[in-house]
Design a protein around this motif. Structure first.
Motif, PDB file in Angstrom:
ATOM      1  N   SER A  17     -13.755 -14.874   1.932  1.00 54.34           N
ATOM      2  CA  SER A  17     -15.107 -14.519   2.361  1.00 54.34           C
ATOM      3  C   SER A  17     -15.012 -13.658   3.614  1.00 54.34           C
ATOM      4  N   SER A  18     -16.081 -12.913   3.873  1.00 55.27           N
ATOM      5  CA  SER A  18     -16.172 -12.094   5.073  1.00 55.27           C
ATOM      6  C   SER A  18     -17.293 -12.632   5.943  1.00 55.27           C
ATOM      7  N   SER A  19     -17.097 -12.595   7.254  1.00 57.01           N
ATOM      8  CA  SER A  19     -18.143 -13.045   8.169  1.00 57.01           C
ATOM      9  C   SER A  19     -19.185 -11.965   8.421  1.00 57.01           C
ATOM     10  N   ALA A  49      -4.585 -11.382   4.227  1.00 59.41           N
ATOM     11  CA  ALA A  49      -4.425  -9.927   4.213  1.00 59.41           C
ATOM     12  C   ALA A  49      -4.839  -9.352   2.870  1.00 59.41           C
ATOM     13  N   ASP A  50      -5.521  -8.216   2.934  1.00 58.83           N
ATOM     14  CA  ASP A  50      -5.985  -7.510   1.744  1.00 58.83           C
ATOM     15  C   ASP A  50      -5.572  -6.047   1.891  1.00 58.83           C
ATOM     16  N   PRO A  51      -4.400  -5.642   1.376  1.00 58.72           N
ATOM     17  CA  PRO A  51      -3.908  -4.279   1.614  1.00 58.72           C
ATOM     18  C   PRO A  51      -4.706  -3.221   0.868  1.00 58.72           C
ATOM     19  N   VAL A  52      -4.986  -2.128   1.571  1.00 62.11           N
ATOM     20  CA  VAL A  52      -5.627  -0.957   0.967  1.00 62.11           C
ATOM     21  C   VAL A  52      -4.900   0.291   1.463  1.00 62.11           C
ATOM     22  N   PHE A  53      -5.097   1.402   0.765  1.00 53.23           N
ATOM     23  CA  PHE A  53      -4.502   2.674   1.156  1.00 53.23           C
ATOM     24  C   PHE A  53      -5.585   3.602   1.684  1.00 53.23           C
ATOM     25  N   VAL A  54      -5.340   4.176   2.869  1.00 53.09           N
ATOM     26  CA  VAL A  54      -6.258   5.139   3.459  1.00 53.09           C
ATOM     27  C   VAL A  54      -5.502   6.434   3.752  1.00 53.09           C
ATOM     28  N   ARG A  55      -6.220   7.519   3.891  1.00 51.71           N
ATOM     29  CA  ARG A  55      -5.591   8.805   4.202  1.00 51.71           C
ATOM     30  C   ARG A  55      -5.094   8.768   5.644  1.00 51.71           C
ATOM     31  N   TRP A  99      -9.653  -7.968  -6.664  1.00 52.49           N
ATOM     32  CA  TRP A  99      -8.651  -8.977  -7.006  1.00 52.49           C
ATOM     33  C   TRP A  99      -8.724 -10.171  -6.059  1.00 52.49           C
ATOM     34  N   LEU A 100      -8.930  -9.937  -4.777  1.00 50.03           N
ATOM     35  CA  LEU A 100      -8.905 -11.006  -3.783  1.00 50.03           C
ATOM     36  C   LEU A 100     -10.267 -11.662  -3.587  1.00 50.03           C
ATOM     37  N   GLU A 101     -11.335 -10.985  -3.935  1.00 55.53           N
ATOM     38  CA  GLU A 101     -12.692 -11.435  -3.591  1.00 55.53           C
ATOM     39  C   GLU A 101     -13.015 -12.874  -3.992  1.00 55.53           C
TER      40      GLU A 101
END
Length: 612
Positions: A244-246, A212-218, A238-240
């Protein structure tokens, strides 16, 4: 929850629009009413999803302070592109302003302090200056990543009067967006994006581990499309290094796609640009899994994802119940048992909702080696126990007839609090523990629970590790660190492994960051979800508390656990359907189910743990 006030003065009028078309405000309803009353809004309940707030444009002949206050008010509205806020700016300032650059969160009031002139229409000057001040709480950066902040906020605002119209407008303003904490909580929500651990794999060779990689959205500005765009853009900085992303680099939504919404079958179609057109079936299924994991907590729900090529053809479709064949998450599988040390100092287990315990199979349940704490592997086949003297770490099978070998680790600490911590297992089957010996404090990992211990590098660590808990994904680790002044803080680090350095890997915990900045003395903690922990400790004012925190240091929505005194240890499953368990010096082992009060499990027991 009260909205933050600007400068302690009643803020300008803003319009509130209710959704007459359903829970989600439809496009046909998302407009300013052309009739009816407008009213001041001092408080906007953030839980009311039918409420949309739109700012008012600048009034004719508004004075400088009104312009600044109106602009700040417009920043807290649900205007997708901040079109109304831009009306308070000069044309040049509007072109230069990048609201997506950052959001600064302040503790309370935003104070507007005058630094020049007089605020009257008779003032002959054509420029005016203010300073915005407040106490910083956090910063959300361009990647939508939240970071706790402290200190004083102070930024200049300059206004100029248009020579033709005579209207005041802002020509110098702070970077990004600034708002008070309650407005931030009303306007933004935390969402977990999901990527795959680069060096951690589940039991199945074909199944990756999701992180999990938490972000804030409106919250009310097409959150679904925001989240998908954020996922495609890649993990936060920080997590990168650990994931990895597919999705192929450069993958975006197809040109012209401005909004995404599921159909009446809860199927979301995601049109992608040409960067993704050449992916194979398995890679496409991984991409769809990332999307399904990411969108699971949004409304409306998404049960199926269909990915489209740039030419409109279908890349693949995946249903929610098919994701388990692609990737695993720690929060999906609930534990079979809760484990603890009983009054005979044996490792025992109890069903998650049961009331009686039994010794675990194997040597650790026989009581030959007395224990003070233990940890059980994620597959619940192996356990590690700390001897009753705190010096020895034993590892044994949870199978009948299993023998107990010699300790896999020994501490030379002289005092009881200067020896081994409670150990913790990661998703690879490796065992983590800290030795608190003042002569040689260290964090170590034992590959597959044995062999020669590896000293873990922790750059930037200031203090001694007093507690260790590894996340189910094996990428993040929670540490309670004791400073020289005796305070104990909760830090989150990123686990990195370098298998190319030699015969044995080099293991590091990097970029430690605070997860509970408001607590000055953390006494217990446990992972309680993909990006959430439960923490017990003392606030800076000296009040004992128990609360949930996010790995980024933000506070998740929802109520905290019911109060409990004398908490010495906490156990939470990453599957939040399992009850929260704690060991209290007053009540022994107690259990808290959702919507209930604490209930005693057993008085004579200590150190409860779930697998992990």
């Amino acid at each position: 929850m009260g909205a933050d006030r600007v400068g302690g003065v009643r803020r300008p009028v803003r319009a509130v629009v209710y959704a007459a078309c359903g829970v989600v405000l439809l496009a046909g309803c998302a407009s300013m009413p052309d009739s009816g009353d407008l009213r001041d809004v001092e408080s906007t309940p953030r839980q009311d999803s039918q409420l949309r707030v739109f700012a008012m444009p600048p009034p004719e002949d508004a004075q400088p302070r009104e312009i600044v206050q109106g602009f700040l008010e417009a920043l807290t509205s649900d205007d997708p592109q901040y079109a109304t806020a831009r009306q308070y700016l000069t044309g040049t300032a509007s072109e230069r302003w990048r609201p997506e650059q950052s959001t600064t969160v302040l503790a309370g009031d935003i104070h507007v302090d005058s630094t020049t002139g007089h605020e009257t229409s008779h003032d002959s000057s054509d420029d005016y200056a203010f300073t915005l001040t407040g106490e910083k709480v956090a910063l959300v950066d361009a990647q939508q990543s939240y970071t706790p902040m402290r200190g004083t906020y102070s930024q200049p605002v300059h206004l100029t009067r248009d020579k033709k119209s005579g209207q005041w407008r802002i020509d110098v303003l702070p970077p990004g967006v600034v708002m008070g904490q309650s407005d931030f909580q009303r306007n933004y929500m935390s969402v977990n994006k999901y990527y795959f651990a680069s060096n951690t794999w589940a039991d199945s060779a074909t199944s990756a581990t999701a992180v999990a990689d938490p972000v804030f959205v409106r919250r009310r500005v097409d959150a679904m499309t925001q989240v998908v765009r954020s996922l495609l853009s890649g993990p936060t900085g920080w997590l990168e290094p650990a994931v990895s992303s597919s999705f192929p680099a450069g993958t975006e939504l197809r040109r012209g796609v401005t909004s995404l919404a599921p159909d009446d079958q809860n199927r979301l179609t995601v049109p992608l640009n040409e960067k993704a057109s050449g992916v194979g079936r398995e890679k496409c299924r991984e991409m769809a899994t990332q999307l399904l994991f990411t969108l699971q907590n949004l409304t409306p729900t998404v049960d199926t994802v269909t990915l489209q090529r740039a030419d409109g053809g279908t890349l693949c479709s995946l249903e929610e119940d098919q994701t388990e064949a692609v990737a695993t998450r720690g929060s999906v599988k609930g534990p079979d048992y809760l484990y603890f040390v009983d009054d005979k100092q044996r490792l025992v287990r109890i069903g998650v909702t049961a009331t009686s315990a039994e010794p675990v199979p194997g040597a650790l349940g026989e009581g030959v080696q007395k224990l003070q704490a233990a940890a059980v592997s994620w597959d619940e086949r192996t356990a590690a126990g700390v001897g009753d003297d705190g010096k020895s770490l034993f590892v044994g099978s949870l199978a009948a007839g299993g023998a107990l070998d010699a300790p896999v680790l020994l501490s030379q600490g002289k005092a009881e609090g200067e020896r081994l911590t409670v150990p913790s297992w990661d998703a690879r089957g490796d065992l983590w523990v800290a030795d608190r010996d003042p002569a040689r404090p260290r964090l170590v990992v034992l590959e597959q629970g044995g062999g020669q211990p590896l000293d873990v590098r922790v750059p930037g660590l200031k203090g001694r590790v007093d507690a260790v808990r590894v996340a189910a994904d094996g990428v993040r680790i929670a540490l309670v660190v004791r400073a020289e002044n005796g305070s104990r803080s909760l830090l989150i680090g990123r686990i990195e492994r370098d298998d190319k350095a030699g015969d044995r890997p080099v293991v590091s915990v990097r970029e430690l960051r605070s997860a509970a900045p408001e607590l000055e003395n953390v006494t217990a903690m446990s992972w309680a979800g993909d990006s959430r922990l439960v923490v017990a400790g003392r606030e800076q004012q000296g009040v004992q508390t128990m609360r949930y925190v996010q790995v980024d240091g933000s506070t998740p929505e929802g109520p905290p656990p019911a109060a409990l005194t004398g908490v010495l240890s906490i156990a939470a499953a990453e599957d939040d359907r399992s009850p929260l368990v704690a060991y209290s010096s007053e009540d022994g082992i107690v259990r808290l189910s959702s919507g209930a009060q604490w209930q005693k499990v057993i008085k004579e027991g200590l150190a409860p743990v779930y697998p992990g």
